[in-house]
Design a protein around this motif. Structure first.
Motif, PDB file in Angstrom:
ATOM      1  N   ALA A   1      -9.623  -1.136   0.010  1.00 41.16           N
ATOM      2  CA  ALA A   1     -10.860  -1.500   0.717  1.00 41.16           C
ATOM      3  C   ALA A   1     -11.552  -0.260   1.275  1.00 41.16           C
ATOM      4  O   ALA A   1     -12.780  -0.247   1.411  1.00 41.16           O
ATOM      5  N   LYS A   2     -10.792   0.788   1.602  1.00 39.69           N
ATOM      6  CA  LYS A   2     -11.362   2.018   2.159  1.00 39.69           C
ATOM      7  C   LYS A   2     -12.010   2.894   1.093  1.00 39.69           C
ATOM      8  O   LYS A   2     -12.875   3.700   1.408  1.00 39.69           O
ATOM      9  N   GLY A   3     -11.516   2.798  -0.113  1.00 38.11           N
ATOM     10  CA  GLY A   3     -11.952   3.740  -1.160  1.00 38.11           C
ATOM     11  C   GLY A   3     -13.082   3.261  -1.921  1.00 38.11           C
ATOM     12  O   GLY A   3     -13.962   3.728  -2.440  1.00 38.11           O
TER      13      GLY A   3
ATOM     14  N   CYS B   1       0.364   4.028   1.213  1.00 42.22           N
ATOM     15  CA  CYS B   1       0.262   4.813   2.447  1.00 42.22           C
ATOM     16  C   CYS B   1       1.362   4.453   3.443  1.00 42.22           C
ATOM     17  O   CYS B   1       1.575   5.156   4.429  1.00 42.22           O
TER      18      CYS B   1
ATOM     19  N   CYS C   1      -5.850  -2.716   2.457  1.00 44.15           N
ATOM     20  CA  CYS C   1      -5.684  -1.445   3.164  1.00 44.15           C
ATOM     21  C   CYS C   1      -6.526  -0.349   2.463  1.00 44.15           C
ATOM     22  O   CYS C   1      -7.730  -0.320   2.622  1.00 44.15           O
ATOM     23  N   CYS C   2      -5.883   0.487   1.715  1.00 37.85           N
ATOM     24  CA  CYS C   2      -6.565   1.664   1.139  1.00 37.85           C
ATOM     25  C   CYS C   2      -7.544   1.327   0.030  1.00 37.85           C
ATOM     26  O   CYS C   2      -8.517   2.062  -0.174  1.00 37.85           O
TER      27      CYS C   2
ATOM     28  N   SER D   1       1.578   1.507   5.212  1.00 42.81           N
ATOM     29  CA  SER D   1       1.108   0.668   6.332  1.00 42.81           C
ATOM     30  C   SER D   1       1.811  -0.685   6.407  1.00 42.81           C
ATOM     31  O   SER D   1       1.797  -1.335   7.443  1.00 42.81           O
TER      32      SER D   1
ATOM     33  N   CYS E   1       0.841  -1.193   0.000  1.00 47.40           N
ATOM     34  CA  CYS E   1       0.000   0.000   0.000  1.00 47.40           C
ATOM     35  C   CYS E   1       0.882   1.252   0.000  1.00 47.40           C
ATOM     36  O   CYS E   1       1.835   1.345   0.780  1.00 47.40           O
TER      37      CYS E   1
END
Length: 168
Positions: free
Chosen positions: A166-168, A154, A163-164, A156, A152
């Motif tokens: 799944a968030k977006g 970011c 990570c990101c 992490s 990722c």
């Protein structure tokens, strides 16, 4: 009204080189010395705009450099204020260069900017302005997109998909 080149004697050169006008651009404008680089030509051309030396601009522009200069009526001249050189790059051939610069001018009491990347050619030992390659700043290069299984971006330490993504 352009500034007289006579009034610049002993003053800093308008091109922003940190040299005095008499040692910097005056010899080029007076045809006493050829600019050694495309950047030096760009600086002298800015100074020519600053002082209204249109004959010099004619002599250093590829399409007109070998044609007689004929003075033409000029409208309200632009009041150029300063020059910032962002980059000077030699081309794939030794007699080709580009200069990325911002030329600032005053328009009704407000500072405006012309950002440009220009191409220069050296012909017979003399640098000439050839053409504008781009007006405005360079395009922003987008970041490389992370693949699902890449780390990722970011930081992490997780895979992008967990990570990101799944968030977006």
């Amino acid at each position: 009204m352009p500034v007289s080149s006579l009034s610049l004697s002993g003053q800093p050169c308008p091109c922003g080189s940190s040299q005095l006008f008499d040692a910097c651009c005056r010899p080029a404008l007076a045809e006493k010395r050829l600019p050694a680089t495309a950047e030096a030509l760009m600086r002298s051309r800015f100074t020519a705009h600053y002082v209204g030396d249109y004959a010099y601009l004619h002599r250093t522009y590829l399409p007109t450099h070998n044609k007689p200069y004929v003075e033409e009526p000029v409208g309200e001249p632009i009041k150029w204020t300063r020059l910032a050189i962002h980059s000077h790059e030699t081309g794939s051939k030794p007699d080709t260069s580009t200069v990325d610069f911002s030329a600032y001018f005053d328009e009704q009491g407000s500072e405006q900017v012309l950002h440009e990347k220009s191409e220069f050619f050296r012909i017979g030992g003399k640098w000439l302005f050839a053409r504008t390659l781009r007006q405005g700043p360079a395009p922003v290069k987008s970041a490389v997109k992370a693949g699902r299984n890449d780390p990722c971006p970011c930081g992490s330490g997780k895979k992008y998909k967990h990570c990101c993504l799944a968030k977006g």
